[in-house]
Scaffold this motif. Structure first.
Motif, PDB file in Angstrom:
ATOM      1  N   SER A 108      27.760  39.280  -9.477  1.00  0.00           N
ATOM      2  CA  SER A 108      27.544  38.746  -8.136  1.00  0.00           C
ATOM      3  C   SER A 108      28.001  37.298  -8.180  1.00  0.00           C
TER       4      SER A 108
ATOM      5  N   GLU B  15      30.681  41.534  -6.393  1.00  0.00           N
ATOM      6  CA  GLU B  15      30.473  41.231  -4.986  1.00  0.00           C
ATOM      7  C   GLU B  15      30.609  39.722  -4.829  1.00  0.00           C
TER       8      GLU B  15
ATOM      9  N   SER C 299      34.519  43.899  -0.997  1.00  0.00           N
ATOM     10  CA  SER C 299      33.601  43.315  -1.982  1.00  0.00           C
ATOM     11  C   SER C 299      32.952  42.038  -1.463  1.00  0.00           C
TER      12      SER C 299
END
Length: 320
Positions: free
Chosen positions: A8, A39, A64
């Motif tokens: 992330s 992401e 994403s």
């Protein structure tokens, strides 16, 4: 069942419309080349330029990417705290949106968390491309923070490029100007394996820095808050009670001394000053009163939670 994400990448931003397309493309290319699922979380901290429009355009071509926009500017700590709440990857990486942090550092940061088992890796901008007015105060803060925190292996606490195990960001709270001291907060939360990585620092490509001189004053005050809360947050009476006891004891001893002097003068039939005519009497009185107040403060602090439920309640405008 969806595969859990490797990364992330949390990017707080404020008025960075020019740099966002290049940053998103750069991150995507690095992650794709290194086979890392990710992401990209943009947190728009109330930008007044076209940053959100640019993010919407990027979202249309990049599945994403996810983003959140604040209604107004709350500050970098608020943006990071919100990004941490949204993150779901095994490793969470934070970076600034101004292209001064290089996404090329991501694979090595990821490796050190996953393979070497670090809780947190903080970037070190060994060669900086910032003006002297920014680098000198930063060196001072880093020196003071190292001394107070005992984390003597970090040279740059405030580098925006950091990597964390997911558990770390889910266990800490960041507010005020405390993003500068996340390694310290993590240490107080019980995460001890904290490392450093030299990272490349690029000159700012677009616009100018969004931080003013007030950040140094606020940062220093937040540093004091971190250490007080970290040490006494769960036992405030230990601090206020100790200070209160010392103050009360000092006042009590002075009072006994004044009374003893008066009694000794009376018994020896010598001339003496009345107790209330002596400056020491008022010093003793103040010390006793302050001691009682500190005791009461300690009792109240034991009853009141240090964490307000509203502390990180931010007004979010849109989420995509």
């Amino acid at each position: 069942m969806n595969r859990k994400l490797d990364l992330s990448i949390v990017v707080p931003l404020y008025n960075e419309e020019e740099s966002l397309p290049e940053l998103a493309e750069w991150v995507d290319r690095v992650c794709w080349e290194n086979k890392l699922s990710y992401e990209l979380i943009f947190v728009d901290d109330g930008s007044t330029d076209r940053s959100w429009t640019v993010i919407e355009d990027l979202k249309a071509t990049n599945p994403s990417l996810t983003a959140v926009k604040f209604r107004r500017n709350y500050g970098k700590s608020a943006a990071l705290n919100t990004g941490f709440a949204m993150a779901s990857g095994d490793v969470v990486i934070t970076m600034d949106a101004d292209l001064q942090d290089s996404p090329d550092e991501i694979p090595e940061l990821y490796r050190r968390i996953v393979v070497e088992g670090y809780d947190l890796i903080s970037g070190w901008k060994k060669e900086r491309h910032d003006p002297l007015s920014k680098t000198l105060p930063t060196k001072l803060f880093n020196s003071v923070t190292r001394s107070m925190s005992g984390i003597d292996n970090l040279h740059d606490f405030n580098c925006g490029l950091k990597a964390y195990r997911l558990e770390v960001v889910k266990s800490i709270e960041v507010y005020g100007e405390m993003h500068r001291y996340i390694p310290v907060i993590a240490k107080w939360a019980g995460f001890k394996k904290i490392g450093e990585q030299v990272v490349k620092h690029y000159p700012r490509k677009y616009g100018k820095t969004k931080f003013g001189m007030s950040r140094f004053i606020n940062g220093f005050l937040d540093l004091i808050s971190i250490f007080f809360v970290g040490k006494f947050g769960k036992r405030p009476m230990h601090f206020f009670g100790t200070m209160g006891a010392l103050s009360f004891f000092a006042g009590f001893v002075i009072t006994l001394w004044l009374v003893y002097q008066k009694l000794a003068a009376i018994s020896s039939h010598t001339e003496y000053r009345d107790v209330v005519d002596q400056p020491l009497f008022y010093l003793a009185l103040v010390a006793i009163i302050v001691g009682c107040q500190l005791f009461l403060t300690g009792f109240v602090a034991e009853l009141v939670s240090r964490s307000s439920s509203e502390r990180n309640n931010y007004q979010i405008d849109r989420v995509i």
